[in-house]
Design a protein around this motif. Structure first.
Motif, PDB file in Angstrom:
ATOM      1  N   THR A  48      15.344  12.066  10.720  1.00  0.00           N
ATOM      2  CA  THR A  48      14.074  11.387  10.988  1.00  0.00           C
ATOM      3  C   THR A  48      13.002  12.442  11.190  1.00  0.00           C
ATOM      4  OG1 THR A  48      14.417  11.289  13.370  1.00  0.00           O
ATOM      5  CG2 THR A  48      15.182   9.407  12.098  1.00  0.00           C
ATOM      6  N   PHE A  49      11.793  12.107  10.767  1.00  0.00           N
ATOM      7  CA  PHE A  49      10.655  12.997  10.967  1.00  0.00           C
ATOM      8  C   PHE A  49       9.380  12.190  10.917  1.00  0.00           C
ATOM      9  CE2 PHE A  49      11.567  12.951   6.459  1.00  0.00           C
ATOM     10  CZ  PHE A  49      10.324  12.836   5.861  1.00  0.00           C
ATOM     11  N   LEU A  50       8.298  12.771  11.396  1.00  0.00           N
ATOM     12  CA  LEU A  50       7.007  12.113  11.416  1.00  0.00           C
ATOM     13  C   LEU A  50       6.320  12.340  10.077  1.00  0.00           C
ATOM     14  CD1 LEU A  50       5.331  10.459  13.367  1.00  0.00           C
ATOM     15  CD2 LEU A  50       4.207  12.546  14.080  1.00  0.00           C
ATOM     16  N   GLY A  51       6.013  11.259   9.375  1.00  0.00           N
ATOM     17  CA  GLY A  51       5.396  11.349   8.055  1.00  0.00           C
ATOM     18  C   GLY A  51       3.896  11.142   8.113  1.00  0.00           C
ATOM     19  N   ARG A  56       7.049   7.041  11.238  1.00  0.00           N
ATOM     20  CA  ARG A  56       8.348   7.699  11.349  1.00  0.00           C
ATOM     21  C   ARG A  56       9.116   7.415  10.062  1.00  0.00           C
ATOM     22  NH1 ARG A  56      10.187  11.670  14.395  1.00  0.00           N
ATOM     23  NH2 ARG A  56       8.737  10.881  15.930  1.00  0.00           N
ATOM     24  N   VAL A  57       9.696   8.452   9.461  1.00  0.00           N
ATOM     25  CA  VAL A  57      10.485   8.314   8.231  1.00  0.00           C
ATOM     26  C   VAL A  57      11.958   8.465   8.605  1.00  0.00           C
ATOM     27  CG1 VAL A  57      10.931   9.247   5.927  1.00  0.00           C
ATOM     28  CG2 VAL A  57       8.602   9.265   6.852  1.00  0.00           C
ATOM     29  N   ASP A  79       5.727   4.769  14.529  1.00  0.00           N
ATOM     30  CA  ASP A  79       6.368   5.736  15.416  1.00  0.00           C
ATOM     31  C   ASP A  79       6.637   5.160  16.810  1.00  0.00           C
ATOM     32  OD1 ASP A  79       7.429   8.311  15.992  1.00  0.00           O
ATOM     33  OD2 ASP A  79       5.612   8.768  17.102  1.00  0.00           O
ATOM     34  N   PHE A  80       5.835   4.188  17.259  1.00  0.00           N
ATOM     35  CA  PHE A  80       6.027   3.657  18.602  1.00  0.00           C
ATOM     36  C   PHE A  80       7.300   2.816  18.726  1.00  0.00           C
ATOM     37  CE2 PHE A  80       3.430   0.484  16.456  1.00  0.00           C
ATOM     38  CZ  PHE A  80       4.085  -0.696  16.765  1.00  0.00           C
ATOM     39  N   LEU A  81       7.900   2.399  17.608  1.00  0.00           N
ATOM     40  CA  LEU A  81       9.143   1.646  17.658  1.00  0.00           C
ATOM     41  C   LEU A  81      10.354   2.544  17.772  1.00  0.00           C
ATOM     42  CD1 LEU A  81       8.496  -1.100  14.960  1.00  0.00           C
ATOM     43  CD2 LEU A  81       8.376  -1.316  17.437  1.00  0.00           C
ATOM     44  N   TRP A  82      10.175   3.817  17.491  1.00  0.00           N
ATOM     45  CA  TRP A  82      11.295   4.757  17.505  1.00  0.00           C
ATOM     46  C   TRP A  82      11.376   5.392  18.889  1.00  0.00           C
ATOM     47  CZ3 TRP A  82      11.869  10.201  17.768  1.00  0.00           C
ATOM     48  CH2 TRP A  82      13.111  10.664  17.383  1.00  0.00           C
TER      49      TRP A  82
END
Length: 83
Positions: A48-51, A56-57, A79-82
């Motif tokens: 996972t990484f920030l796209g 979030r990817v 991203d807030f769901l991760w």
């Protein structure tokens, strides 16, 4: 108007995702990198990484018989769901 634009963007992204997933900047295999995994063939590796735009990817790779990684699935989410 804002919702119509979002609907069009989601429809276009659904059409673009019809083939094999392509590595994005931040992917383990982006830019033709050949990574060898210490795990046995068939093992599933998650990344996972920030796209772009703060999304979030989520990626899933499978270790091939020669030890390289093959990108098998890719999805994005806010991203807030991760956590």
């Amino acid at each position: 108007m804002k919702y119509a634009l979002l609907a069009v963007l989601f429809a276009l992204s659904a059409c673009a995702g019809a083939g094999d997933p392509q590595p994005l900047p931040g992917s383990l295999t982006y830019g033709g990198k050949v990574l060898h995994s210490p795990y046995r063939p068939g093992t599933v590796v998650k990344n996972t990484f920030l796209g772009d735009f703060g999304y979030r990817v989520f990626e899933t790779y499978v270790v091939q018989p020669d030890g390289t990684l093959k990108l098998t699935s890719q999805s994005t989410g806010p991203d807030f769901l991760w956590q």
